[in-house]
Write a protein that holds these residues in place. Structure first.
Motif, PDB file in Angstrom:
ATOM      1  N   VAL A  64      -0.698  -5.532 -11.126  1.00 25.95           N
ATOM      2  CA  VAL A  64      -1.667  -5.209 -10.096  1.00 25.95           C
ATOM      3  C   VAL A  64      -3.103  -5.030 -10.590  1.00 25.95           C
ATOM      4  O   VAL A  64      -4.166  -5.025  -9.576  1.00 25.95           O
ATOM      5  N   ALA A  65      -3.108  -4.836 -11.670  1.00 24.15           N
ATOM      6  CA  ALA A  65      -4.702  -4.611 -12.289  1.00 24.15           C
ATOM      7  C   ALA A  65      -5.649  -5.770 -12.257  1.00 24.15           C
ATOM      8  O   ALA A  65      -6.680  -5.758 -12.471  1.00 24.15           O
ATOM      9  N   PHE A 114      -7.029   0.473  -7.132  1.00 23.83           N
ATOM     10  CA  PHE A 114      -7.395  -0.965  -6.719  1.00 23.83           C
ATOM     11  C   PHE A 114      -6.210  -1.786  -6.602  1.00 23.83           C
ATOM     12  O   PHE A 114      -6.066  -2.808  -6.143  1.00 23.83           O
ATOM     13  N   GLY A 115      -5.192  -1.460  -7.584  1.00 26.06           N
ATOM     14  CA  GLY A 115      -4.011  -1.945  -7.599  1.00 26.06           C
ATOM     15  C   GLY A 115      -3.326  -1.887  -6.122  1.00 26.06           C
ATOM     16  O   GLY A 115      -2.769  -2.897  -5.768  1.00 26.06           O
ATOM     17  N   THR A 116      -3.249  -0.819  -5.701  1.00 25.43           N
ATOM     18  CA  THR A 116      -2.822  -0.392  -4.210  1.00 25.43           C
ATOM     19  C   THR A 116      -3.610  -1.268  -3.102  1.00 25.43           C
ATOM     20  O   THR A 116      -2.852  -1.953  -2.406  1.00 25.43           O
ATOM     21  N   THR A 117      -4.549  -1.302  -3.189  1.00 25.43           N
ATOM     22  CA  THR A 117      -5.507  -1.872  -2.046  1.00 25.43           C
ATOM     23  C   THR A 117      -5.318  -3.403  -2.346  1.00 25.43           C
ATOM     24  O   THR A 117      -5.411  -4.298  -1.325  1.00 25.43           O
ATOM     25  N   ARG A 118      -5.154  -4.088  -3.508  1.00 25.10           N
ATOM     26  CA  ARG A 118      -5.014  -5.336  -3.692  1.00 25.10           C
ATOM     27  C   ARG A 118      -3.499  -5.937  -3.165  1.00 25.10           C
ATOM     28  O   ARG A 118      -3.345  -7.095  -2.438  1.00 25.10           O
ATOM     29  N   LEU A 119      -2.468  -4.914  -3.455  1.00 18.96           N
ATOM     30  CA  LEU A 119      -1.203  -5.473  -2.793  1.00 18.96           C
ATOM     31  C   LEU A 119      -1.250  -5.239  -1.371  1.00 18.96           C
ATOM     32  O   LEU A 119      -0.398  -6.080  -0.649  1.00 18.96           O
ATOM     33  N   LEU A 120      -1.850  -4.281  -0.667  1.00 18.55           N
ATOM     34  CA  LEU A 120      -1.859  -4.173   0.722  1.00 18.55           C
ATOM     35  C   LEU A 120      -2.812  -5.544   1.290  1.00 18.55           C
ATOM     36  O   LEU A 120      -1.988  -5.981   2.355  1.00 18.55           O
ATOM     37  N   ARG A 121      -3.809  -5.852   0.689  1.00 20.68           N
ATOM     38  CA  ARG A 121      -4.406  -7.060   1.282  1.00 20.68           C
ATOM     39  C   ARG A 121      -3.552  -8.177   1.062  1.00 20.68           C
ATOM     40  O   ARG A 121      -3.538  -9.032   1.962  1.00 20.68           O
ATOM     41  N   ALA A 199      -5.887   4.771   1.720  1.00 21.54           N
ATOM     42  CA  ALA A 199      -5.959   3.240   1.783  1.00 21.54           C
ATOM     43  C   ALA A 199      -4.713   2.791   2.835  1.00 21.54           C
ATOM     44  O   ALA A 199      -4.955   2.154   3.807  1.00 21.54           O
ATOM     45  N   VAL A 200      -3.679   3.352   2.738  1.00 20.84           N
ATOM     46  CA  VAL A 200      -2.604   3.265   3.975  1.00 20.84           C
ATOM     47  C   VAL A 200      -3.078   3.480   5.271  1.00 20.84           C
ATOM     48  O   VAL A 200      -2.644   2.959   6.060  1.00 20.84           O
ATOM     49  N   ARG A 201      -3.640   4.563   5.346  1.00 23.62           N
ATOM     50  CA  ARG A 201      -4.259   5.287   6.728  1.00 23.62           C
ATOM     51  C   ARG A 201      -5.385   4.183   7.156  1.00 23.62           C
ATOM     52  O   ARG A 201      -5.361   3.747   8.260  1.00 23.62           O
ATOM     53  N   ALA A 202      -6.019   3.757   6.375  1.00 25.94           N
ATOM     54  CA  ALA A 202      -7.347   2.796   6.827  1.00 25.94           C
ATOM     55  C   ALA A 202      -6.596   1.425   7.308  1.00 25.94           C
ATOM     56  O   ALA A 202      -7.055   0.944   8.256  1.00 25.94           O
ATOM     57  N   LEU A 203      -5.895   0.757   6.550  1.00 24.28           N
ATOM     58  CA  LEU A 203      -5.254  -0.283   6.958  1.00 24.28           C
ATOM     59  C   LEU A 203      -4.235  -0.050   8.194  1.00 24.28           C
ATOM     60  O   LEU A 203      -4.044  -1.010   8.976  1.00 24.28           O
ATOM     61  N   ALA A 204      -3.534   1.176   8.495  1.00 22.69           N
ATOM     62  CA  ALA A 204      -2.726   1.165   9.601  1.00 22.69           C
ATOM     63  C   ALA A 204      -3.353   1.394  10.802  1.00 22.69           C
ATOM     64  O   ALA A 204      -3.085   1.017  11.760  1.00 22.69           O
ATOM     65  N   ALA A 205      -4.742   2.198  10.461  1.00 16.10           N
ATOM     66  CA  ALA A 205      -5.600   2.136  11.606  1.00 16.10           C
ATOM     67  C   ALA A 205      -6.243   0.648  12.454  1.00 16.10           C
ATOM     68  O   ALA A 205      -6.294   0.587  13.489  1.00 16.10           O
TER      69      ALA A 205
END
Length: 283
Positions: A64-65, A114-121, A199-205
Motif C-alpha cells: 500500500v506504500a 497514505f496507504g489508507t487513502t490510496r486503498l479508499l480511492r 479519511a473515512v469520515r471525509a470519504l463517507a461525507a
C-alpha cells in the motif's frame, strides 16, 4: 447469485490473517478472499497454511506504500469480478518504544495513512450493493486524544486530498522537530490513527446518501487491545484477546445488516466512539 469478493490488506499475520480465515470460513465455496501483503513469499506461505473449506483464498502482492499499487490491483479485480464486496484495510507499519519518530515517520505515514487513502480511492468505487469497507484503526483515532488547538487540522475535512495534506503537515513537523515543541503528542500512533479515521469520515461525507441507499457500510473499526508481540512492547497484554477473537468481533459488522448510525464512524465492539469531545451538560 454473484460470488462475493473480499480483500484484506496486511494479511500475512496477526489480525489480518485472522480476518482472512474468518471470512473464508463464513463465506461460501463460490466466493473468493484475497489475502494481500507486500511480500510475495509470505503471501504464498500464508495462503498455503490456510485451512481447507469455505471460500477460495487467493494471494496477491499489494504494497500500500507504493503509489499506484492499490489502483492496479483494483483494476485487475474489476476485470476479474466486476466489483468487490468486502474490504478490510489492515496494512500497518508498527512502531516500537525505542524507535525515533523522526526517523520512522516517513515510512510510517506512507503505509498507515497514505496507504489508507490510496486503498479508499482505489476500492471504494468498486463496492457492490451490500458492500463493506472497514479501515482498521484504534480508539486513539478520535479528537479526544489530540490537543484542542489541533482539532481543526482533522475536523470537518471534505476530501481525501485534504486529509493527505494535513497528514503530510504533521509528518513534516515530526521530521523537522517542530512537533515536539508544539501541541502534537509524542506517540506517533495517535495523529496517525486520527488521520485514518478522518479519511473515512471525509470519504463517507461524499458517499453517504448513495451508500446508505445501497446498504453499504464504510467505517473505521477498533479491534481493541490484542495479545500480539508488538502490543506487548508497550503494554501488558497477557489477558488481552487473541487476533482471532478480535477478528470475530469485526466480522460481525460484515455479516449483519448495516447500521446507518455506524456509517462513517469509528466503531468498537459494535458501539460508535464519539469523534469529538462531548460538551459537558449545563444544568
Amino acid at each position: 447469485m454473484t460470488s462475493k469478493i473480499a480483500l484484506v490488506t496486511g494479511a500475512t499475520q496477526g489480525l489480518g490473517l485472522a480476518l482472512v480465515e474468518g471470512l473464508a470460513a463464513r463465506l461460501s465455496t463460490t466466493d473468493t478472499v484475497y489475502l494481500t501483503s507486500r511480500d510475495a513469499g509470505r503471501v504464498a506461505q500464508a495462503v498455503e497454511a490456510m485451512p481447507a473449506g469455505g471460500a477460495e483464498i487467493r494471494g496477491e502482492v499489494l504494497d500500500v506504500a507504493g503509489p499506484g499499487a492499490a489502483g492496479r490491483l483494483a483494476e485487475r479485480l474489476a476485470e476479474r469480478h466486476g466489483g468487490v464486496d468486502i474490504v478490510f484495510g489492515n496494512a500497518v507499519m508498527r512502531v516500537g518504544p525505542d524507535d525515533d519518530p523522526r526517523e520512522i515517520v516517513d515510512a510510517y505515514a506512507e503505509v498507515n495513512n497514505f496507504g489508507t487513502t490510496r486503498l479508499l480511492r482505489a476500492f471504494a468505487p468498486l463496492l457492490r450493493d451490500g458492500g463493506r469497507f472497514l479501515v482498521v484503526a484504534s480508539s486513539f483515532g478520535t479528537l479526544n486524544h489530540l490537543a484542542p488547538a489541533l482539532h481543526d487540522r482533522f475536523d470537518g475535512l471534505s476530501s481525501l486530498d485534504e486529509v493527505d495534506k494535513q497528514v503530510a503537515a504533521w509528518r513534516d513537523a515530526v521530521k523537522d522537530g517542530s512537533a515536539r515543541a508544539g501541541d502534537w503528542p509524542g506517540f506517533v500512533n495517535i495523529p496517525s490513527k486520527i488521520g485514518q479515521v478522518a479519511a473515512v469520515r471525509a470519504l463517507a461525507a461524499q458517499r453517504r446518501e448513495d451508500d446508505l441507499a445501497r446498504d453499504i457500510l464504510l467505517a473505521a473499526v477498533c479491534p481493541g487491545m490484542m495479545n500480539t508481540p508488538t502490543s506487548a512492547l508497550w503494554w501488558d497484554v497477557r489477558d488481552a484477546p487473541s487476533p482471532a477473537q478480535a477478528a470475530a468481533d469485526l466480522l460481525e459488522l460484515v455479516f449483519r445488516p448495516a447500521d446507518p448510525a455506524q456509517y462513517g464512524e469509528l466503531v468498537r465492539h459494535g458501539a460508535v466512539l464519539p469523534w469529538a469531545p462531548v460538551p459537558p451538560k449545563i444544568d
